[in-house]
Design a protein around this motif. Structure first.
Motif, mmCIF file in Angstrom:
data_model
loop_
_atom_site.group_PDB
_atom_site.id
_atom_site.type_symbol
_atom_site.label_atom_id
_atom_site.label_comp_id
_atom_site.label_asym_id
_atom_site.label_seq_id
_atom_site.Cartn_x
_atom_site.Cartn_y
_atom_site.Cartn_z
ATOM 1 N N LEU A 1 0.830 -1.204 0.000
ATOM 2 C CA LEU A 1 0.000 0.000 0.000
ATOM 3 C C LEU A 1 0.865 1.254 0.000
ATOM 4 C CD1 LEU A 1 -2.880 -0.917 2.486
ATOM 5 C CD2 LEU A 1 -3.068 -0.588 0.019
ATOM 6 N N LEU A 2 1.941 1.222 0.771
ATOM 7 C CA LEU A 2 2.835 2.380 0.798
ATOM 8 C C LEU A 2 3.491 2.605 -0.557
ATOM 9 C CD1 LEU A 2 4.505 1.916 4.294
ATOM 10 C CD2 LEU A 2 2.744 3.565 3.650
ATOM 11 N N ASP A 3 3.641 1.538 -1.342
ATOM 12 C CA ASP A 3 4.201 1.651 -2.693
ATOM 13 C C ASP A 3 3.123 1.928 -3.735
ATOM 14 O OD1 ASP A 3 6.786 1.280 -1.891
ATOM 15 O OD2 ASP A 3 6.776 -0.888 -2.200
ATOM 16 N N ARG A 4 1.925 2.260 -3.268
ATOM 17 C CA ARG A 4 0.792 2.539 -4.158
ATOM 18 C C ARG A 4 0.427 1.307 -4.991
ATOM 19 N NH1 ARG A 4 0.844 6.309 -1.038
ATOM 20 N NH2 ARG A 4 0.186 8.436 -1.500
ATOM 21 N N GLU A 5 0.412 0.140 -4.345
ATOM 22 C CA GLU A 5 -0.002 -1.105 -4.966
ATOM 23 C C GLU A 5 -1.172 -1.678 -4.175
ATOM 24 O OE1 GLU A 5 1.186 -2.712 -7.674
ATOM 25 O OE2 GLU A 5 2.717 -1.223 -8.136
ATOM 26 N N MET A 6 -2.055 -2.403 -4.880
ATOM 27 C CA MET A 6 -3.173 -3.073 -4.226
ATOM 28 C C MET A 6 -2.899 -4.579 -4.274
ATOM 29 S SD MET A 6 -6.149 -2.735 -2.705
ATOM 30 C CE MET A 6 -6.837 -1.150 -3.180
ATOM 31 N N PRO A 7 -2.410 -5.175 -3.168
ATOM 32 C CA PRO A 7 -2.051 -6.601 -3.202
ATOM 33 C C PRO A 7 -3.271 -7.483 -3.458
ATOM 34 C CG PRO A 7 -1.253 -5.501 -1.198
ATOM 35 C CD PRO A 7 -2.225 -4.585 -1.837
ATOM 36 N N PRO A 8 -3.195 -8.414 -4.392
ATOM 37 C CA PRO A 8 -4.340 -9.305 -4.639
ATOM 38 C C PRO A 8 -4.740 -10.092 -3.403
ATOM 39 C CG PRO A 8 -2.740 -9.455 -6.420
ATOM 40 C CD PRO A 8 -2.098 -8.646 -5.341
ATOM 41 N N HIS A 9 -3.741 -10.540 -2.598
ATOM 42 C CA HIS A 9 -4.064 -11.309 -1.400
ATOM 43 C C HIS A 9 -4.914 -10.497 -0.428
ATOM 44 C CE1 HIS A 9 -1.303 -13.957 -3.140
ATOM 45 N NE2 HIS A 9 -0.193 -13.590 -2.536
ATOM 46 N N LEU A 10 -4.625 -9.200 -0.318
ATOM 47 C CA LEU A 10 -5.386 -8.352 0.587
ATOM 48 C C LEU A 10 -6.843 -8.258 0.147
ATOM 49 C CD1 LEU A 10 -5.626 -6.418 2.949
ATOM 50 C CD2 LEU A 10 -4.724 -4.593 1.498
ATOM 51 N N VAL A 11 -7.057 -8.114 -1.154
ATOM 52 C CA VAL A 11 -8.428 -8.047 -1.669
ATOM 53 C C VAL A 11 -9.153 -9.373 -1.434
ATOM 54 C CG1 VAL A 11 -9.817 -7.748 -3.749
ATOM 55 C CG2 VAL A 11 -7.815 -6.303 -3.365
ATOM 56 N N GLU A 12 -8.443 -10.488 -1.671
ATOM 57 C CA GLU A 12 -9.063 -11.802 -1.466
ATOM 58 C C GLU A 12 -9.392 -12.030 0.003
ATOM 59 O OE1 GLU A 12 -6.130 -14.403 -2.983
ATOM 60 O OE2 GLU A 12 -6.449 -13.851 -5.073
ATOM 61 N N ASP A 13 -8.442 -11.713 0.895
ATOM 62 C CA ASP A 13 -8.692 -11.882 2.321
ATOM 63 C C ASP A 13 -9.858 -11.008 2.778
ATOM 64 O OD1 ASP A 13 -6.573 -13.599 2.359
ATOM 65 O OD2 ASP A 13 -5.149 -12.179 3.236
ATOM 66 N N SER A 14 -9.925 -9.794 2.241
ATOM 67 C CA SER A 14 -11.008 -8.899 2.615
ATOM 68 C C SER A 14 -12.360 -9.443 2.164
ATOM 69 C CB SER A 14 -10.769 -7.506 2.013
ATOM 70 O OG SER A 14 -9.551 -6.959 2.479
ATOM 71 N N GLU A 15 -12.414 -9.953 0.939
ATOM 72 C CA GLU A 15 -13.668 -10.519 0.443
ATOM 73 C C GLU A 15 -14.111 -11.694 1.302
ATOM 74 O OE1 GLU A 15 -12.888 -11.453 -3.607
ATOM 75 O OE2 GLU A 15 -13.207 -9.394 -4.328
ATOM 76 N N ALA A 16 -13.138 -12.525 1.719
ATOM 77 C CA ALA A 16 -13.479 -13.671 2.571
ATOM 78 C C ALA A 16 -14.047 -13.213 3.913
ATOM 79 C CB ALA A 16 -12.247 -14.535 2.788
ATOM 80 N N ALA A 17 -13.658 -12.012 4.352
ATOM 81 C CA ALA A 17 -14.153 -11.461 5.617
ATOM 82 C C ALA A 17 -15.396 -10.587 5.419
ATOM 83 C CB ALA A 17 -13.049 -10.650 6.295
ATOM 84 N N GLY A 18 -15.952 -10.604 4.213
ATOM 85 C CA GLY A 18 -17.165 -9.834 3.960
ATOM 86 C C GLY A 18 -16.938 -8.377 3.669
ATOM 87 N N ILE A 19 -15.728 -8.035 3.176
ATOM 88 C CA ILE A 19 -15.392 -6.637 2.873
ATOM 89 C C ILE A 19 -15.061 -6.538 1.394
ATOM 90 C CG2 ILE A 19 -13.911 -4.687 3.483
ATOM 91 C CD1 ILE A 19 -13.144 -6.424 6.011
ATOM 92 N N ASP A 20 -15.897 -5.886 0.637
ATOM 93 C CA ASP A 20 -15.668 -5.732 -0.798
ATOM 94 C C ASP A 20 -14.996 -4.391 -1.050
ATOM 95 O OD1 ASP A 20 -16.838 -8.173 -1.532
ATOM 96 O OD2 ASP A 20 -18.843 -7.291 -1.413
ATOM 97 N N LEU A 21 -13.696 -4.423 -1.314
ATOM 98 C CA LEU A 21 -12.980 -3.197 -1.638
ATOM 99 C C LEU A 21 -13.307 -2.729 -3.043
ATOM 100 C CD1 LEU A 21 -9.464 -3.920 -0.107
ATOM 101 C CD2 LEU A 21 -11.277 -2.505 0.846
ATOM 102 N N LEU A 22 -13.199 -3.640 -3.997
ATOM 103 C CA LEU A 22 -13.485 -3.307 -5.388
ATOM 104 C C LEU A 22 -14.981 -3.406 -5.658
ATOM 105 C CD1 LEU A 22 -10.508 -5.225 -6.986
ATOM 106 C CD2 LEU A 22 -10.837 -2.754 -7.025
ATOM 107 N N PRO A 23 -15.514 -2.556 -6.499
ATOM 108 C CA PRO A 23 -16.949 -2.634 -6.794
ATOM 109 C C PRO A 23 -17.284 -3.847 -7.640
ATOM 110 C CG PRO A 23 -15.889 -1.007 -8.204
ATOM 111 C CD PRO A 23 -14.841 -1.460 -7.228
#
Length: 430
Positions: free
Chosen positions: A111-133
């Motif tokens: 995130l500090l490098d202005r990147e969106m890690p795929p693992h973070l998005v996947e982990d978030s979705e598994a926890a019920g958090i949709d970052l991407l629309p």
């Protein structure tokens, strides 16, 4: 590039026209556009909005929680305020997201490098958090009084995709948390005392009894990290002669390719959202030969022997096999089919293709194309577009008198053809 109006609202200066390039280079930028293109009801409005964005008609973009805003100008100078809305995350969802992020130091570093890690998005979705629309999540409001996405809100979304490429914090602000506040929360969690370890479950307890008694079960193991390279298969170099028709060299190569394919599948599973290639068991002999050749097998001497065998087995010459491998590496079976199959585009497919070509460029920018079958060649240039049966456009360029793949496929023919121009520029600079 951007001026901070306040911690909760950022305004980005108008970007220059995007002529000759795609709008999203990052995977999260492409996911943003997929939500727009898949959820919009009027495909013509999407194409017209893309043209407006490419021409630089979108003004400064204001981003704040739940809303992005910009003025989009028509060619006659008339401006319309366009707004795109996206639900913000709740405080509880943000707490879960922050906890997930600090669990892996790589997430914070990315995130500090202005990147969106795929693992973070996947982990978030598994926890019920949709970052991407998702489809239908991007709601539209516009001064032209359209009730769905119009060309103005579509143009704004395409412009935001370019901003997301540069800074994923744009998405996080839209979801409700400003960059500085988010980083402060991450810092606080990173330096907090670690939570007490979960109690160790009793050993030797019957599963039913453990469930009824409410015993605490250990957490699931973490998702494995992707190794830096595929595993090394065992060597078959022994003093004993091979039995029957088994060739040890060929067997070693197949074992190495299996390890490489396992590495690719793991990377794909961890990344998520990637388009899968057809499994090996669904391929023809000729397709499987290209797949094996694309793996760069063995040392130089072994590789030549294998490539000769694969070329003969697939009824291709070495030059044809090399071209097939080049296509395979851009898109697997689909790309190989586009390379080797010429088909007649007609009916509804032809109508869609013509509509895409008509709206991809402004009138004064549209290249002159000569059509034959599913191939549109740029007159006076070394560029060509080939239409796949799935509706995607594949860029080709002429090298030493033959047409060769020049990049990945795209839904937009202008984006696909831009890959040919990019290669020409890179060669001129090298």
């Amino acid at each position: 590039m951007n001026a901070y109006d306040s911690e909760r609202e950022h305004t980005f200066e108008a970007l220059p026209p995007a002529q000759g390039r795609g709008f999203a280079q990052s995977w999260w930028g492409r996911a943003w556009l997929a939500a727009l293109e898949g959820g919009a009801l009027d495909g013509e409005q999407v194409r017209t909005g893309r043209r407006l964005a490419r021409a630089g008609a979108v003004g400064a973009v204001s981003v704040r929680p739940g809303r992005i805003t910009a003025v989009v100008q028509e060619r006659d100078g008339t401006g319309y305020r366009a707004d795109v809305l996206l639900d913000v995350l709740t405080d509880a969802q943000w707490d879960r997201f922050l906890d997930l992020t600090v669990e892996r130091s790589g997430h914070v570093a990315a995130l500090l490098d202005r990147e969106m890690p795929p693992h973070l998005v996947e982990d978030s979705e598994a926890a019920g958090i949709d970052l991407l629309p998702g489809l239908g999540d991007l709601e539209a409001e516009c001064g032209c009084d359209a009730w769905d996405h119009c060309r103005h809100t579509t143009a704004l979304c395409y412009q935001v995709a370019r901003l997301l490429d540069q800074d994923p914090f744009v998405l996080l602000l839209l979801r409700g948390r400003a960059e500085q506040a988010l980083l402060a929360d991450l810092q606080a969690r990173s330096t907090a005392e670690p939570a007490e370890a979960a109690p160790t479950p009793q050993q030797g307890v019957d599963a039913v009894e453990a469930y009824l008694a409410g015993h605490v079960l250990p957490p699931l193991p973490a998702v494995p990290e992707l190794p830096g390279q595929p595993g090394v298969p065992p060597s078959l170099d022994t003093e004993a002669p091979p039995a029957g028709v088994v060739e040890p060299a060929a067997l070693e190569i197949l074992a190495a390719r299996t390890a490489a394919q396992a590495h690719v599948l793991l990377a794909e599973a961890l990344r998520g959202g990637a388009e899968r290639l057809a499994p090996a068991w669904a391929l023809t002999v000729g397709e499987d030969a290209v797949r094996l050749a694309a793996g760069r097998p063995g040392d130089a001497d072994t590789a030549q022997w294998v490539l000769n065998r694969l070329a003969a087995g697939s009824r291709r010459g070495r030059e044809q096999l090399a071209l097939a491998v080049r296509a395979w590496r851009t898109g697997g079976v689909s790309a190989l089919s586009v390379l080797e199959e010429e088909w007649v585009v007609e009916g509804e497919a032809l109508a869609r293709a013509r509509a895409a070509l008509d709206t991809a460029w402004e009138e004064d920018e549209r290249p002159v194309l000569r059509a034959r079958g599913n191939r549109w060649t740029v007159v006076g240039s070394a560029g060509q577009l080939r239409l796949g049966r799935d509706g995607r456009w594949w860029p080709y360029r002429k090298e030493r008198g033959r047409w060769v793949p020049a990049g990945d496929a795209a839904r937009d023919p202008a984006t696909a053809l831009a890959a040919v121009a990019s290669e020409e520029v890179e060669e001129a600079l090298s």
